[in-house]
Design a protein around this motif. Structure first.
Motif, PDB file in Angstrom:
ATOM      1  N   TYR A 120      75.094  20.193  73.354  1.00 32.75           N
ATOM      2  CA  TYR A 120      74.499  20.862  74.522  1.00 32.75           C
ATOM      3  C   TYR A 120      73.009  20.564  74.646  1.00 32.75           C
ATOM      4  O   TYR A 120      72.373  20.115  73.687  1.00 32.75           O
ATOM      5  CB  TYR A 120      74.750  22.375  74.447  1.00 32.75           C
ATOM      6  N   TRP A 121      72.494  20.885  75.829  1.00 34.86           N
ATOM      7  CA  TRP A 121      71.077  20.640  76.094  1.00 34.86           C
ATOM      8  C   TRP A 121      70.207  21.519  75.179  1.00 34.86           C
ATOM      9  O   TRP A 121      70.464  22.702  75.032  1.00 34.86           O
ATOM     10  CB  TRP A 121      70.777  20.946  77.574  1.00 34.86           C
ATOM     11  N   GLY A 122      69.202  20.886  74.578  1.00 35.30           N
ATOM     12  CA  GLY A 122      68.243  21.625  73.748  1.00 35.30           C
ATOM     13  C   GLY A 122      68.786  22.029  72.389  1.00 35.30           C
ATOM     14  O   GLY A 122      68.265  22.967  71.760  1.00 35.30           O
ATOM     15  N   PHE A 123      69.850  21.317  71.919  1.00 36.24           N
ATOM     16  CA  PHE A 123      70.439  21.634  70.612  1.00 36.24           C
ATOM     17  C   PHE A 123      69.373  21.519  69.516  1.00 36.24           C
ATOM     18  O   PHE A 123      68.637  20.542  69.516  1.00 36.24           O
ATOM     19  CB  PHE A 123      71.606  20.671  70.325  1.00 36.24           C
ATOM     20  N   PRO A 124      69.233  22.397  68.586  1.00 38.64           N
ATOM     21  CA  PRO A 124      69.976  23.644  68.395  1.00 38.64           C
ATOM     22  C   PRO A 124      69.240  24.884  68.931  1.00 38.64           C
ATOM     23  O   PRO A 124      69.728  25.988  68.798  1.00 38.64           O
ATOM     24  CB  PRO A 124      70.075  23.721  66.872  1.00 38.64           C
ATOM     25  N   PHE A 125      68.053  24.627  69.559  1.00 42.65           N
ATOM     26  CA  PHE A 125      67.191  25.765  69.906  1.00 42.65           C
ATOM     27  C   PHE A 125      67.774  26.656  71.004  1.00 42.65           C
ATOM     28  O   PHE A 125      67.605  27.866  70.985  1.00 42.65           O
ATOM     29  CB  PHE A 125      65.782  25.264  70.273  1.00 42.65           C
ATOM     30  N   THR A 126      68.468  26.018  71.975  1.00 41.49           N
ATOM     31  CA  THR A 126      69.094  26.825  73.034  1.00 41.49           C
ATOM     32  C   THR A 126      70.147  27.757  72.419  1.00 41.49           C
ATOM     33  O   THR A 126      70.257  28.922  72.799  1.00 41.49           O
ATOM     34  CB  THR A 126      69.761  25.909  74.088  1.00 41.49           C
ATOM     35  N   GLY A 127      70.901  27.200  71.479  1.00 41.74           N
ATOM     36  CA  GLY A 127      71.927  27.995  70.784  1.00 41.74           C
ATOM     37  C   GLY A 127      71.307  29.174  70.052  1.00 41.74           C
ATOM     38  O   GLY A 127      71.817  30.304  70.097  1.00 41.74           O
ATOM     39  N   MET A 128      70.178  28.908  69.386  1.00 39.18           N
ATOM     40  CA  MET A 128      69.480  29.983  68.650  1.00 39.18           C
ATOM     41  C   MET A 128      69.017  31.068  69.610  1.00 39.18           C
ATOM     42  O   MET A 128      69.114  32.260  69.316  1.00 39.18           O
ATOM     43  CB  MET A 128      68.281  29.412  67.895  1.00 39.18           C
ATOM     44  N   LEU A 129      68.505  30.614  70.767  1.00 41.53           N
ATOM     45  CA  LEU A 129      68.004  31.554  71.771  1.00 41.53           C
ATOM     46  C   LEU A 129      69.135  32.447  72.292  1.00 41.53           C
ATOM     47  O   LEU A 129      68.983  33.677  72.391  1.00 41.53           O
ATOM     48  CB  LEU A 129      67.388  30.754  72.930  1.00 41.53           C
ATOM     49  N   VAL A 130      70.275  31.820  72.599  1.00 42.22           N
ATOM     50  CA  VAL A 130      71.433  32.583  73.091  1.00 42.22           C
ATOM     51  C   VAL A 130      71.908  33.551  72.008  1.00 42.22           C
ATOM     52  O   VAL A 130      72.250  34.705  72.284  1.00 42.22           O
ATOM     53  CB  VAL A 130      72.578  31.626  73.528  1.00 42.22           C
ATOM     54  N   MET A 131      71.886  33.074  70.760  1.00 46.09           N
ATOM     55  CA  MET A 131      72.321  33.928  69.646  1.00 46.09           C
ATOM     56  C   MET A 131      71.393  35.142  69.509  1.00 46.09           C
ATOM     57  O   MET A 131      71.856  36.256  69.246  1.00 46.09           O
ATOM     58  CB  MET A 131      72.325  33.098  68.348  1.00 46.09           C
ATOM     59  N   CYS A 132      70.083  34.915  69.693  1.00 49.40           N
ATOM     60  CA  CYS A 132      69.119  36.032  69.613  1.00 49.40           C
ATOM     61  C   CYS A 132      69.396  37.042  70.727  1.00 49.40           C
ATOM     62  O   CYS A 132      69.369  38.254  70.489  1.00 49.40           O
ATOM     63  CB  CYS A 132      67.683  35.521  69.730  1.00 49.40           C
ATOM     64  N   LEU A 133      69.690  36.526  71.917  1.00 49.33           N
ATOM     65  CA  LEU A 133      69.979  37.408  73.054  1.00 49.33           C
ATOM     66  C   LEU A 133      71.260  38.205  72.783  1.00 49.33           C
ATOM     67  O   LEU A 133      71.289  39.432  72.961  1.00 49.33           O
ATOM     68  CB  LEU A 133      70.134  36.554  74.330  1.00 49.33           C
ATOM     69  N   TYR A 134      72.292  37.500  72.342  1.00 50.68           N
ATOM     70  CA  TYR A 134      73.579  38.158  72.077  1.00 50.68           C
ATOM     71  C   TYR A 134      73.426  39.205  70.968  1.00 50.68           C
ATOM     72  O   TYR A 134      73.938  40.325  71.080  1.00 50.68           O
ATOM     73  CB  TYR A 134      74.618  37.098  71.686  1.00 50.68           C
ATOM     74  N   CYS A 135      72.704  38.837  69.913  1.00 54.14           N
ATOM     75  CA  CYS A 135      72.526  39.761  68.784  1.00 54.14           C
ATOM     76  C   CYS A 135      71.726  40.996  69.209  1.00 54.14           C
ATOM     77  O   CYS A 135      71.981  42.098  68.730  1.00 54.14           O
ATOM     78  CB  CYS A 135      71.834  39.060  67.615  1.00 54.14           C
ATOM     79  N   THR A 136      70.756  40.805  70.113  1.00 53.85           N
ATOM     80  CA  THR A 136      69.974  41.946  70.586  1.00 53.85           C
ATOM     81  C   THR A 136      70.866  42.920  71.357  1.00 53.85           C
ATOM     82  O   THR A 136      70.796  44.140  71.162  1.00 53.85           O
ATOM     83  CB  THR A 136      68.801  41.466  71.479  1.00 53.85           C
ATOM     84  N   LEU A 137      71.725  42.350  72.215  1.00 56.75           N
ATOM     85  CA  LEU A 137      72.632  43.201  73.009  1.00 56.75           C
ATOM     86  C   LEU A 137      73.631  43.927  72.113  1.00 56.75           C
ATOM     87  O   LEU A 137      73.876  45.125  72.268  1.00 56.75           O
ATOM     88  CB  LEU A 137      73.372  42.342  74.045  1.00 56.75           C
ATOM     89  N   LEU A 138      74.188  43.177  71.147  1.00 56.53           N
ATOM     90  CA  LEU A 138      75.164  43.780  70.243  1.00 56.53           C
ATOM     91  C   LEU A 138      74.491  44.781  69.305  1.00 56.53           C
ATOM     92  O   LEU A 138      75.067  45.810  68.941  1.00 56.53           O
ATOM     93  CB  LEU A 138      75.861  42.666  69.431  1.00 56.53           C
ATOM     94  N   ASN A 139      73.235  44.472  68.948  1.00 58.71           N
ATOM     95  CA  ASN A 139      72.473  45.359  68.066  1.00 58.71           C
ATOM     96  C   ASN A 139      72.316  46.750  68.688  1.00 58.71           C
ATOM     97  O   ASN A 139      72.393  47.765  67.993  1.00 58.71           O
ATOM     98  CB  ASN A 139      71.099  44.736  67.797  1.00 58.71           C
ATOM     99  N   ALA A 140      72.138  46.776  70.025  1.00 63.29           N
ATOM    100  CA  ALA A 140      71.979  48.071  70.699  1.00 63.29           C
ATOM    101  C   ALA A 140      73.232  48.927  70.523  1.00 63.29           C
ATOM    102  O   ALA A 140      73.154  50.108  70.167  1.00 63.29           O
ATOM    103  CB  ALA A 140      71.694  47.845  72.179  1.00 63.29           C
ATOM    104  N   LEU A 141      74.399  48.310  70.718  1.00 58.71           N
ATOM    105  CA  LEU A 141      75.669  49.035  70.591  1.00 58.71           C
ATOM    106  C   LEU A 141      75.915  49.447  69.134  1.00 58.71           C
ATOM    107  O   LEU A 141      76.290  50.595  68.851  1.00 58.71           O
ATOM    108  CB  LEU A 141      76.812  48.146  71.103  1.00 58.71           C
TER     109      LEU A 141
END
Lengths: 297, 233
Positions: free
Chosen positions: A196-217
């Motif tokens: 994917y575009w920006g590998f692996p940093f885009t993946g890390m960014l998405v993971m940080c976003l996902y983890c933040t959302l899941l962290n709230a729950l």
């Protein structure tokens, strides 16, 4: 040393002890296979081994407690059934419902030319449903790695961050730290592949976003029960019965064949877009509750 | 309940230590079997035996857990505690569950190492461990009400009797039953049998059935515990 400095010191020790072993494990996997192991082929064995890495945060929290002479105070290890027993049920049912909804959305979006009824095939004797039930029961096994992460992140890091800052800020900080912790396996192609575009940093960014959302729950259910177990159940089901797993078990051969026509990056984008949408829904509600709670206090 | 659990842990520390040693030995054998057997379908039976042996031996030591509470003096103390009979009975169920989960954890670790060495998911005995864990949960849900009502000795005899009857029935079938059902290659036919839809359904519902039985068993134990304790001297 004042309390604040001691808390920061504990967070730093915990993070170092959590990050280094997973990075070492990822390095070992890279040296063993000489390629990003999750990029292609059968990755089930490697994914299973990475499950061991999920227990590092638990070990890190225990070592940090021992090193900083903190003891097992506020360990979140008790069941907390007296505080909010329904949270246990909620943890299991909510994630299941979310996975089913995500599966339906994905079935509607993907291969739109195939009628919806033809996309689902329960198999001979509804074997697909039996396999899902078995997978859910296998949460007894996947519970341990999930518990390993929860004891570290929700049972140790989050309470420490909450000592330092407000809940919304702590959720974001904790989520980003948790997301970055996944970086070594993201580099190996875990969850997002490699092309994917920006590998692996885009993946890390998405993971940080996902983890933040899941962290709230996850922080929400942990705080309600003062126990890490509901969060561990929720996490285990999140990993064990995702929308992707449900689709694999319940979709027809025709639908599966049609998926192979999709470019891998596009398919992953659609999958992750749906997963993030549902995570944002639950995470957003919890985050809003935390903000309101902060305003009241 | 914390107090009851802590007391159970202290009372059973030697039994737990011994069970732990046996579990580690069986986990080592489990790994050795998995590593050395080239065909995973053959090794899975031996691995299942290792897992079951660990559960069985650990649960043999559990009589201590009940035996030390079987006197009127302790009963008077237990009922006067804030959670009373409910806490006392629940602590036994939680303790047994935690003990079994600890065994699952040890075998999960062994499984991680095994899969890492063989680099093949087919050698994993995770599902077998889960099914045996559920079976052990079912056995405990049968045994504990008997132990609560008639004392640990009779309870264990009944549980042992049930297991022996099962083994005996299987043995008699192997000796005199119709083995042509399984054909020449027993292992392969059994594996095929486990892949049939009816068996997959039965296996997928079994964990939920075991969990339900465990809960019902707790409710029954709660009812019969007081009657049982009245028979102690």
């Amino acid at each position: 040393m004042n309390e604040r400095k001691l808390t920061v010191k504990r967070i730093v020790i915990f993070c170092v002890l959590s990050f280094i072993p997973l990075a070492a494990m990822a390095l070992w996997l890279y040296l063993r296979y000489r390629r990003p192991v999750f990029a292609d082929g059968d990755t089930s064995a490697v994914a299973y081994i990475v499950g061991l890495g999920m227990m590092f945060p638990a070990a890190a929290s225990l070592i940090t407690r021992a090193v900083t002479k903190e003891g097992m105070k506020d360990s979140y290890l008790w069941l907390g059934l007296d505080k909010s027993p329904m949270t246990y049920l909620f943890s299991v049912l909510y994630k299941l419902l979310e996975a089913v909804c995500a599966m339906i959305v994905l079935l509607l979006i993907l291969s739109a030319d195939i009628p919806f009824s033809e996309k689902i095939d329960l198999g001979e004797g509804c074997i697909g449903i039996a396999l899902i039930l078995m997978n859910l029961a296998a949460s007894v096994i996947t519970f341990f790695p999930a518990f390993g992460e929860e004891l570290g992140w929700r049972g140790y890091l989050m309470p420490k961050l909450l000592e330092l800052t407000s809940k919304p800020k702590a959720i974001v900080t904790g989520g980003v730290i948790w997301g970055l912790w996944h970086a070594p396996v993201t580099v190996l192609g875990h969850n997002f592949g490699v092309g994917y575009w920006g590998f692996p940093f885009t993946g890390m960014l998405v993971m940080c976003l996902y983890c933040t959302l899941l962290n709230a729950l996850l922080t929400y259910v942990t705080e309600r029960t003062k126990s890490v177990y509901p969060a561990a159940f929720l996490h285990a089901i999140n990993n064990n019965l995702s929308a992707g797993v449900l689709i694999t078990a319940l979709s027809s051969e025709r639908f599966n064949e049609s998926l192979s026509a999709y470019p891998e990056v596009k398919l992953r984008l659609i999958m992750w877009g749906t997963v993030l949408f549902f995570a944002a829904l639950s995470g957003g509600i919890c985050f809003y509750k935390f903000v309101k709670e902060g305003e009241k206090s | 309940m914390r107090g009851f659990l802590y007391k159970d842990l202290l009372n059973s520390r030697f039994a737990l230590g011994s069970a732990g040693v046996f579990t580690l030995i069986f986990a080592a054998v489990y790994m050795a079997v998995g590593i050395n057997e080239p065909d995973p379908e053959n090794s899975i039976f031996l691995m299942a035996v290792c897992v079951y042996a660990s559960f069985y031996i650990s649960n043999l030591f559990n009589s201590e857990l009940f035996k030390k509470d079987e006197n009127r003096c302790y009963f008077s103390f237990a009922v006067s505690a804030p959670q009373g009979v409910r806490g006392q009975v629940m602590s036994k169920y939680v303790f047994l569950m935690l003990e079994n989960l600890a065994i699952v954890f040890v075998f999960l670790m062994a499984d991680f190492i095994l899969v890492a060495i063989k680099d093949d998911m087919a050698v994993s005995g995770g599902m077998v461990t889960m099914i045996i864990f559920c079976f052990q949960t079912l056995m405990n849900s049968l045994a504990v009400p008997f132990m609560s009502r008639f004392g640990s000795d009779k309870g264990i005899t009944l549980k042992g009797g049930a297991v022996m009857a099962l083994i005996l029935a299987a043995g008699i079938y192997m000796l005199y039953g119709d083995l042509s059902l399984f054909g020449d290659d027993l292992t392969k036919r059994v594996m095929e049998f486990f892949k049939s839809p009816a068996i997959i359904w039965a296996l997928s519902l079994f964990p939920y059935f075991a969990a339900l039985c465990y809960y019902l068993s707790y409710k029954i134990s709660l009812k019969v515990y007081r009657k049982g304790i009245e028979t102690y001297e």
